[in-house]
Structures are given as structure tokens and as C-alpha cells.
Design a protein around this motif. Structure first.
Motif, PDB file in Angstrom:
ATOM      1  N   GLU A  14     151.347 119.041  25.348  1.00 39.66           N
ATOM      2  CA  GLU A  14     150.361 118.606  24.765  1.00 39.66           C
ATOM      3  C   GLU A  14     150.672 118.268  23.307  1.00 39.66           C
ATOM      4  N   GLY A  15     150.072 117.152  22.712  1.00 36.59           N
ATOM      5  CA  GLY A  15     150.214 116.858  21.432  1.00 36.59           C
ATOM      6  C   GLY A  15     151.514 115.930  21.207  1.00 36.59           C
ATOM      7  N   GLN A  16     152.385 115.836  22.013  1.00 37.97           N
ATOM      8  CA  GLN A  16     153.544 114.970  21.928  1.00 37.97           C
ATOM      9  C   GLN A  16     153.481 113.562  22.322  1.00 37.97           C
ATOM     10  N   LYS A  54     154.924  93.615  20.382  1.00 37.72           N
ATOM     11  CA  LYS A  54     154.193  94.912  20.668  1.00 37.72           C
ATOM     12  C   LYS A  54     152.663  94.466  20.643  1.00 37.72           C
ATOM     13  N   VAL A  55     151.852  95.194  21.561  1.00 37.46           N
ATOM     14  CA  VAL A  55     150.826  95.554  21.560  1.00 37.46           C
ATOM     15  C   VAL A  55     149.872  96.796  21.509  1.00 37.46           C
ATOM     16  N   THR A  56     149.025  96.943  20.765  1.00 36.13           N
ATOM     17  CA  THR A  56     148.477  98.202  20.663  1.00 36.13           C
ATOM     18  C   THR A  56     146.943  97.962  20.811  1.00 36.13           C
ATOM     19  N   ASN A  57     146.401  99.091  21.577  1.00 35.13           N
ATOM     20  CA  ASN A  57     145.018  99.264  21.733  1.00 35.13           C
ATOM     21  C   ASN A  57     144.633 100.808  21.315  1.00 35.13           C
ATOM     22  N   GLU A  58     143.416 101.026  21.634  1.00 29.92           N
ATOM     23  CA  GLU A  58     142.930 102.312  21.470  1.00 29.92           C
ATOM     24  C   GLU A  58     143.471 103.384  22.022  1.00 29.92           C
ATOM     25  N   VAL A  59     144.262 103.136  23.241  1.00 33.93           N
ATOM     26  CA  VAL A  59     144.729 104.091  24.043  1.00 33.93           C
ATOM     27  C   VAL A  59     146.264 104.257  24.141  1.00 33.93           C
ATOM     28  N   ALA A  60     146.917 103.095  24.040  1.00 37.29           N
ATOM     29  CA  ALA A  60     148.365 103.285  23.934  1.00 37.29           C
ATOM     30  C   ALA A  60     148.847 101.937  23.136  1.00 37.29           C
ATOM     31  N   LEU A  73     155.736 101.761  27.625  1.00 39.80           N
ATOM     32  CA  LEU A  73     154.421 102.306  27.044  1.00 39.80           C
ATOM     33  C   LEU A  73     154.359 103.446  26.437  1.00 39.80           C
ATOM     34  N   SER A  74     153.747 103.606  25.141  1.00 42.89           N
ATOM     35  CA  SER A  74     153.896 104.695  24.192  1.00 42.89           C
ATOM     36  C   SER A  74     152.437 105.276  24.399  1.00 42.89           C
ATOM     37  N   LEU A  75     152.480 106.598  24.694  1.00 41.37           N
ATOM     38  CA  LEU A  75     151.250 107.281  24.650  1.00 41.37           C
ATOM     39  C   LEU A  75     151.281 108.377  23.319  1.00 41.37           C
ATOM     40  N   PRO A  76     150.386 108.128  22.327  1.00 43.17           N
ATOM     41  CA  PRO A  76     150.598 109.091  21.356  1.00 43.17           C
ATOM     42  C   PRO A  76     149.738 110.422  21.471  1.00 43.17           C
ATOM     43  N   ARG A  77     150.328 111.551  21.088  1.00 48.00           N
ATOM     44  CA  ARG A  77     149.717 112.561  21.391  1.00 48.00           C
ATOM     45  C   ARG A  77     148.862 112.940  22.530  1.00 48.00           C
ATOM     46  N   VAL A  78     149.535 113.211  23.726  1.00 50.19           N
ATOM     47  CA  VAL A  78     148.801 113.415  24.887  1.00 50.19           C
ATOM     48  C   VAL A  78     148.284 114.527  25.123  1.00 50.19           C
ATOM     49  N   THR A 105     155.088 106.322  37.583  1.00 49.93           N
ATOM     50  CA  THR A 105     155.650 107.639  37.019  1.00 49.93           C
ATOM     51  C   THR A 105     154.523 108.770  36.982  1.00 49.93           C
ATOM     52  N   SER A 106     155.002 109.681  37.675  1.00 49.03           N
ATOM     53  CA  SER A 106     154.005 110.815  37.491  1.00 49.03           C
ATOM     54  C   SER A 106     154.296 111.499  36.421  1.00 49.03           C
ATOM     55  N   LEU A 107     153.196 111.613  35.562  1.00 47.66           N
ATOM     56  CA  LEU A 107     153.351 112.287  34.089  1.00 47.66           C
ATOM     57  C   LEU A 107     152.641 113.486  34.231  1.00 47.66           C
ATOM     58  N   LEU A 108     153.339 114.787  33.984  1.00 47.60           N
ATOM     59  CA  LEU A 108     152.482 116.390  33.878  1.00 47.60           C
ATOM     60  C   LEU A 108     152.661 116.572  32.506  1.00 47.60           C
ATOM     61  N   VAL A 109     151.363 116.712  31.798  1.00 45.34           N
ATOM     62  CA  VAL A 109     151.151 117.350  30.447  1.00 45.34           C
ATOM     63  C   VAL A 109     150.865 118.782  30.597  1.00 45.34           C
ATOM     64  N   THR A 110     151.573 119.658  29.833  1.00 43.64           N
ATOM     65  CA  THR A 110     151.148 121.044  29.898  1.00 43.64           C
ATOM     66  C   THR A 110     150.907 121.538  28.703  1.00 43.64           C
TER      67      THR A 110
END
Lengths: 111, 111
Positions: A14-16, A54-60, A73-78, A105-110
Motif C-alpha cells: 500500500e502507498g507505493q 504521456k497521458v494523465t487522468n485522475e486515476v493513472a 501504466l503508472s498507478l500512484p500510491r496504490v 497482469t494480476s496486481l496484488l496490493v498488501t
């Protein structure tokens, strides 16, 4: 439709910031790059699309180099709720913008 | 706002029985419509797409068929179901932009 290759799985805390890279070596001039997110037993949800730079929206954010043969794809502070499958897709107008999903891609956030 | 409906939500059918899944979209005109299937543990597979009434493009040879009798109605059918037809069926629509919007899906189990 151009074939895409992305990692099968990724883990994060989380947070990364999470960066998922996708390769699409055979992308055509008129193709767009899109990313979708899918939770279990739900339909995919559109995240972001781009053509170049580069494209940026409120999510990524989506980073596309000049040769367009890959994208990130960059996800800020997951957060835990970002645990999902993420799909990179190349979309062509001559196929009705139909989506050719790979395995994603299966992303697991712990915590 | 636009809404997409699918029914039924779940379905259990014997092998050899017919199938009819319906998808309707509200709040938009002349959408592109799509049928996808997700087998257990696999990615989404594009089955059919339609750019207008009566216009159907098939992506995968199989015992399924699709029809678009009205602008915002898309139907997936089969005369005789196979065990391999089991899966999560998703309908999606696209307007003037590239992104697709997915319905809640139908979980089909063929026994």
C-alpha cells in the motif's frame, strides 16, 4: 490486432507507486493503446488511453515512448482496492475498436 | 446517462439445450456493441461485434451466433450448448470515443 505482452503478476505494498509495462512491437500507425482494470466477477473498466507521449487522468498515468512499441501504466500510491487484473490493449479502428484481451497482469496490493 | 443491462445474471443449462442472452443499452444512439466470453481462469475472448442493426462480425468460429434486431439490443444465441460454452459472458458498448463500457455479465454453467 497487435499482440501485447505484459507481466503475469505483480506485488506491491500500500502507498507505493506501481508501474506495469506492456510491449506491443507490431502496433500500427492508427492504433491506440488502452488499459482496463477488472475485478473478479465484474466486467473490465476503462482506465486510460493514449497514442503517444504521456497521458494523465485522475486515476493513472500512461507513458508511451516515441517508437510506441511499449507503454507503461503508472498507478500512484496504490491501495488494497487496486488489487485487480490490469489489461493492456491495442485498439484499431478497422476492427470496430474491438478489444483483444490477453491474460493481463494480476496486481496484488498488501498492507 | 448511459446504462447497459444484461440478463439473466446467472444461468444453468443442460448440454444440448438452446441459449439466448440479451443485452440492452440505454441513453445512447447507434452504439457499437460487443459480446465477450471469459472462461474460468482465462482472459476475455471477443466473440462478436456489431456496428449497426443487422451488422454482425464474428471473431471466433463456434456454435454461437449473435443478432442485433434493434439499435440498442444485442442478443447472443446458441441452438445446442456444449460444455465448453460455460463461462462469464459480457456485453459492452462503445459510443464515439474509444473506451468500451461493460455490462454486469451473465454467468453460464453448462452441465
Amino acid at each position: 490486432l497487435a499482440k501485447t505482452t505484459q507481466p503475469i503478476s505483480m506485488d506491491s505494498y500500500e502507498g507505493q507507486e506501481v508501474n506495469i509495462t506492456c510491449s506491443h512491437n507490431n502496433i500500427a500507425t492508427n492504433d491506440y493503446i488502452t488499459w482496463y482494470q477488472q475485478f473478479p466477477s465484474q466486467g473490465p473498466r476503462f482506465i486510460i488511453q493514449g497514442y503517444k507521449t504521456k497521458v494523465t487522468n485522475e486515476v493513472a498515468s500512461l507513458f508511451i515512448p516515441a517508437d510506441r512499441k511499449s507503454s507503461t501504466l503508472s498507478l500512484p500510491r496504490v491501495s488494497l482496492s487496486d488489487t485487480a487484473v490490469y489489461y493492456c490493449l491495442v485498439v484499431a479502428s478497422n476492427s470496430g475498436y474491438a478489444l483483444n484481451f490477453g491474460k493481463g497482469t494480476s496486481l496484488l496490493v498488501t498492507p | 446517462s448511459q446504462t447497459i443491462h444484461q440478463w439473466p445474471a446467472t444461468l444453468v443449462q443442460p448440454v444440448g439445450s438452446p441459449l439466448s442472452l440479451e443485452c440492452t443499452v440505454e441513453g445512447t444512439s447507434n452504439p457499437n456493441l460487443y459480446w465477450y466470453r471469459q472462461a474460468a481462469g482465462r482472459g476475455l475472448q471477443l466473440l462478436f461485434y456489431s456496428v449497426g442493426i443487422g451488422q454482425i462480425s464474428s471473431e471466433v468460429p463456434q456454435n454461437l451466433s449473435a443478432s442485433r434486431p434493434q439499435d440498442r439490443q444485442f442478443i447472443l444465441s446458441s441452438k445446442k450448448l456444449l460444455l465448453s460454452d460455460s463461462g462469464f459472458y459480457l456485453c459492452a458498448w462503445r459510443g464515439t470515443r474509444i473506451e468500451q463500457f461493460f455490462g454486469p455479465g451473465t454467468r453460464l454453467t453448462v452441465l
